[in-house]
Write a protein that holds these residues in place. Structure first.
Motif, PDB file in Angstrom:
ATOM      1  N   ARG A   1      -9.653 -48.507  29.705  1.00 25.89           N
ATOM      2  CA  ARG A   1     -10.518 -47.846  30.747  1.00 25.89           C
ATOM      3  C   ARG A   1     -11.618 -48.826  31.334  1.00 25.89           C
ATOM      4  O   ARG A   1     -11.852 -49.731  30.697  1.00 25.89           O
ATOM      5  N   LYS A   2     -12.125 -48.275  32.472  1.00 23.55           N
ATOM      6  CA  LYS A   2     -13.209 -49.055  33.005  1.00 23.55           C
ATOM      7  C   LYS A   2     -14.713 -48.774  32.558  1.00 23.55           C
ATOM      8  O   LYS A   2     -15.461 -49.694  32.427  1.00 23.55           O
ATOM      9  N   ARG A   3     -14.812 -47.625  32.071  1.00 24.68           N
ATOM     10  CA  ARG A   3     -15.996 -47.277  31.562  1.00 24.68           C
ATOM     11  C   ARG A   3     -16.285 -46.417  30.155  1.00 24.68           C
ATOM     12  O   ARG A   3     -15.065 -45.899  30.061  1.00 24.68           O
ATOM     13  N   ILE A   4     -17.062 -46.510  29.327  1.00 24.52           N
ATOM     14  CA  ILE A   4     -17.168 -45.736  28.039  1.00 24.52           C
ATOM     15  C   ILE A   4     -17.745 -44.550  28.275  1.00 24.52           C
ATOM     16  O   ILE A   4     -18.993 -44.464  28.803  1.00 24.52           O
ATOM     17  N   SER A   5     -17.255 -43.484  27.929  1.00 27.95           N
ATOM     18  CA  SER A   5     -17.931 -42.190  27.737  1.00 27.95           C
ATOM     19  C   SER A   5     -18.130 -41.811  26.396  1.00 27.95           C
ATOM     20  O   SER A   5     -17.719 -42.104  25.639  1.00 27.95           O
ATOM     21  N   PRO A   6     -19.301 -41.162  26.292  1.00 27.67           N
ATOM     22  CA  PRO A   6     -20.214 -40.894  25.068  1.00 27.67           C
ATOM     23  C   PRO A   6     -19.179 -39.854  24.566  1.00 27.67           C
ATOM     24  O   PRO A   6     -19.295 -39.896  23.039  1.00 27.67           O
ATOM     25  N   GLN A   7     -18.423 -39.387  25.019  1.00 23.51           N
ATOM     26  CA  GLN A   7     -17.369 -38.081  24.386  1.00 23.51           C
ATOM     27  C   GLN A   7     -16.349 -39.014  23.325  1.00 23.51           C
ATOM     28  O   GLN A   7     -15.691 -38.403  22.569  1.00 23.51           O
ATOM     29  N   LEU A   8     -15.969 -40.374  23.929  1.00 27.49           N
ATOM     30  CA  LEU A   8     -15.014 -40.960  23.037  1.00 27.49           C
ATOM     31  C   LEU A   8     -15.343 -41.386  21.645  1.00 27.49           C
ATOM     32  O   LEU A   8     -14.480 -41.657  20.863  1.00 27.49           O
ATOM     33  N   SER A   9     -16.734 -41.323  21.557  1.00 25.60           N
ATOM     34  CA  SER A   9     -17.217 -41.526  20.152  1.00 25.60           C
ATOM     35  C   SER A   9     -17.546 -40.382  19.342  1.00 25.60           C
ATOM     36  O   SER A   9     -18.117 -40.375  18.099  1.00 25.60           O
ATOM     37  N   SER A  10     -17.474 -39.278  19.770  1.00 20.50           N
ATOM     38  CA  SER A  10     -17.190 -37.840  19.071  1.00 20.50           C
ATOM     39  C   SER A  10     -16.772 -37.837  17.687  1.00 20.50           C
ATOM     40  O   SER A  10     -15.512 -38.134  17.672  1.00 20.50           O
ATOM     41  N   GLY A  11     -17.272 -37.756  16.569  1.00 16.68           N
ATOM     42  CA  GLY A  11     -16.733 -37.606  15.327  1.00 16.68           C
ATOM     43  C   GLY A  11     -16.414 -39.208  14.654  1.00 16.68           C
ATOM     44  O   GLY A  11     -15.683 -38.966  13.581  1.00 16.68           O
ATOM     45  N   GLY A  12     -16.640 -40.110  15.340  1.00 13.27           N
ATOM     46  CA  GLY A  12     -16.165 -41.293  14.805  1.00 13.27           C
ATOM     47  C   GLY A  12     -16.909 -41.883  13.844  1.00 13.27           C
ATOM     48  O   GLY A  12     -17.662 -41.185  13.202  1.00 13.27           O
ATOM     49  N   PRO A  13     -16.558 -42.870  12.921  1.00 14.86           N
ATOM     50  CA  PRO A  13     -17.082 -43.506  11.845  1.00 14.86           C
ATOM     51  C   PRO A  13     -18.749 -44.023  12.046  1.00 14.86           C
ATOM     52  O   PRO A  13     -19.013 -44.297  13.255  1.00 14.86           O
ATOM     53  N   ASP A  14     -19.520 -43.598  11.077  1.00 15.17           N
ATOM     54  CA  ASP A  14     -20.838 -43.915  11.178  1.00 15.17           C
ATOM     55  C   ASP A  14     -20.925 -45.572  11.544  1.00 15.17           C
ATOM     56  O   ASP A  14     -20.370 -46.358  10.952  1.00 15.17           O
ATOM     57  N   GLY A  15     -21.745 -45.849  12.713  1.00 10.30           N
ATOM     58  CA  GLY A  15     -22.131 -47.271  12.988  1.00 10.30           C
ATOM     59  C   GLY A  15     -21.174 -47.904  13.584  1.00 10.30           C
ATOM     60  O   GLY A  15     -21.335 -49.103  14.218  1.00 10.30           O
TER      61      GLY A  15
END
Length: 556
Positions: free
Chosen positions: A233-247
């Protein structure tokens, strides 16, 4: 004949062990009558075995179609073809068995209309040869088969030994990094369903999924670097990191693949977690992808005390710890998490916004110390063992001696660290990186081709060649005979004669330069990267001029 035969008589219920004990007792002086009563072996049977001097019990019922020597030859051929990545299927083996019996004029009960051995013969053959079993093979490209060769693997381990000898890396300072892909369409596992139904389905999100690249890294001691996610995609959305690994960090590119800019930012992320210093440097083992090799990446690694050794292309299935021990169980666990998500949220699709949380659940379960340690052990990177791979491992890569290009142009300029001015480093790296080279041209002489072919067959059939003279080897090569042939054999036509022996292919020279393992942070590599940067700049300038010419033509 039934495949599971039920015993209907009490004949020959005694075992081979009982027979051997009975023979030993009679030879020690006991009477045959007394021993037969104790061991429950008929007296006449015991006398016959004593007369023939046989210690093995003969099986009742029909005798096998082929002799033990023939079956051993078939078994060796099947195993050798599997090691060469050209395994024989069950149907092919049955068809070849029929032809083998016909050529040797052996009486058989095979089907003469279909010209194929029966399934019962195959079952009996597998029981008599427990080393052979039906396996589901993993698809292996020709590039991987040819890439994993002795010369290149030797160079890789020489590079590793060089840097480990100089910097004394411990298990906690040796890392491996690599990319893999996850998708919004999971690969379903086995389910329970109705018997007899032709098709059984399972719900997945879409017909074709969207792929996301995940870049992982771990050390030989089991320390994991938080992964990098790359979205198409062109831009990163904060929703893409929801529940992801720490760090974990999240980036995007046009196609969802890693590029030089993203890898450069990951190196900074890697440096923050490993904290390398001049006295406590870090070794990073990675592949030869173009996104990992540039002048600024070289400068960053040198300035931050990160030593990089690259593995040769098409060998990650044997030399990449992440590929060998981690990614396969990780993807299986990820697919299970996707299955659970689909069952818990019926009629809901898996989107890129769900991937980080689903991946995290699988990652936490699979990212263990033992997985990381076993990956480095299996590839023999740590503990370092260059002799782990034998000639049998390299046998499928049928190739002539090739040149290992020397990355050093001027020996006097070689050094591991020009900033420290280490005088001993010049001679040390010169010995490691200067590989003795042979001719890149591949001979086409028949004698050389025969020598290569016989050497390869010797690797595949070491037992047979240990007792075969050189003259027999030459005659076998001239007649294109099976490697299991011998002059003393009573077999008219050998099993390998049914299928013509493949000849080693002669690779045509190409303009593309073959890549090899490199110490990417060694001083000579700087000149290579500077030359690449110069060519890149010139090509960009030419491209800019062409764009200007196109625009001027449009205005005219």
């Amino acid at each position: 004949m039934p495949r599971t035969r039920k015993r209907k008589s009490e004949r020959a219920k005694w075992s081979t062990d009982q027979l051997q004990k009975a023979i030993a007792a009679v030879n020690s002086g006991q009477s045959v009558k007394k021993v037969s009563e104790i061991m429950e072996i008929p007296r006449t049977t015991l006398r016959n075995y004593l007369k023939l001097e046989i210690n093995d019990k003969e099986n009742l019922g029909r005798k096998p179609i082929f002799t033990q020597e023939m079956e051993r030859e078939i078994a060796e051929y099947v195993l050798s073809m599997a090691k060469r990545f050209y395994g024989i299927t069950a149907v092919e083996l049955r068809r070849l068995a029929f032809q083998y019996a016909e050529k040797n004029e052996i009486q058989h009960r095979f089907n003469t209309e279909t010209k194929i051995a029966g399934f019962d013969w195959l079952q009996g053959f597998l029981k008599r040869n427990p080393k052979i079993t039906l396996r589901k093979p993993e698809a292996t490209s020709l590039s991987r088969i040819e890439g994993f060769n002795k010369d290149d693997v030797k160079l890789f381990f020489q590079n590793l030994e060089a840097v480990m000898t100089k910097f004394k890396f411990g298990a906690s300072r040796i890392y491996n990094c690599d990319e893999t892909g996850i998708t919004t369409v999971q690969k379903p596992g086995m389910i329970l369903g109705p018997k007899g139904q032709k098709q059984v389905g399972v719900a997945v999100s879409l017909e074709r999924g969207k792929n996301v690249t995940v870049h992982c890294a771990f050390s030989a001691s089991g320390n994991y670097i938080p992964p990098l996610f790359i979205y198409p995609r062109k831009r990163i959305s904060p929703q893409l990191s929801s529940g992801g690994p720490d760090g974990a960090i999240y980036k995007c590119s046009d196609n969802g693949w890693i590029n030089e800019d993203i890898f450069y930012s990951w190196l900074d992320h890697f440096k923050k977690h490993t904290k390398p210093t001049e006295d406590d440097q870090v070794l990073l083992v990675m592949d030869n992808h173009c996104s990992h090799k540039s002048l600024r990446i070289y400068d960053f690694c040198k300035q931050n005390f990160i030593t990089v050794v690259t593995i040769l292309p098409h060998t990650s299935h044997r030399l990449q710890p992440l590929d060998v021990a981690f990614y396969s169980p990780l993807k299986s666990a990820f697919n299970r998490e996707c299955d659970l998500f689909m069952k818990a949220n019926q009629q809901a699709k898996i989107t890129p916004y769900d991937l980080a949380s689903l991946f995290n659940k699988a990652y936490q379960r699979i990212a263990t110390i033992e997985k990381a340690a076993s990956g480095f052990r299996a590839t023999e990177i740590f503990p370092l063992d260059p002799e782990r791979f034998t000639d049998e491992d390299f046998a499928p890569a049928v190739h002539n001696t090739i040149e290992i290009p020397n990355v050093i142009e001027n020996e006097n300029d070689v050094s591991f660290d020009s900033q420290n001015g280490d005088q001993n480093a010049n001679q040390f790296e010169r010995n490691i990186l200067d590989e003795p080279s042979t001719s890149t041209g591949i001979t086409s002489q028949n004698k050389e081709k025969t020598r290569i072919e016989m050497a390869t067959r010797q690797l595949l059939f070491p037992g047979d060649f240990s007792t075969t003279s050189k003259s027999a080897m030459n005659s076998a090569s001239d007649s294109n005979a099976s490697p299991t042939c011998s002059k003393e054999s009573k077999i008219k036509h050998h099993f390998g004669d049914i299928i013509p022996q493949s000849q080693p292919t002669i690779s045509k020279p190409t303009n593309r330069r073959k890549q090899h393992s490199q110490i990417m942070t060694s001083t000579p590599m700087k000149a290579v990267f500077e030359e690449q940067e110069k060519k890149r700049t010139q090509n960009a300038q030419k491209g800019g001029k062409m764009e200007m010419v196109k625009k001027l033509k449009q205005y005219k």
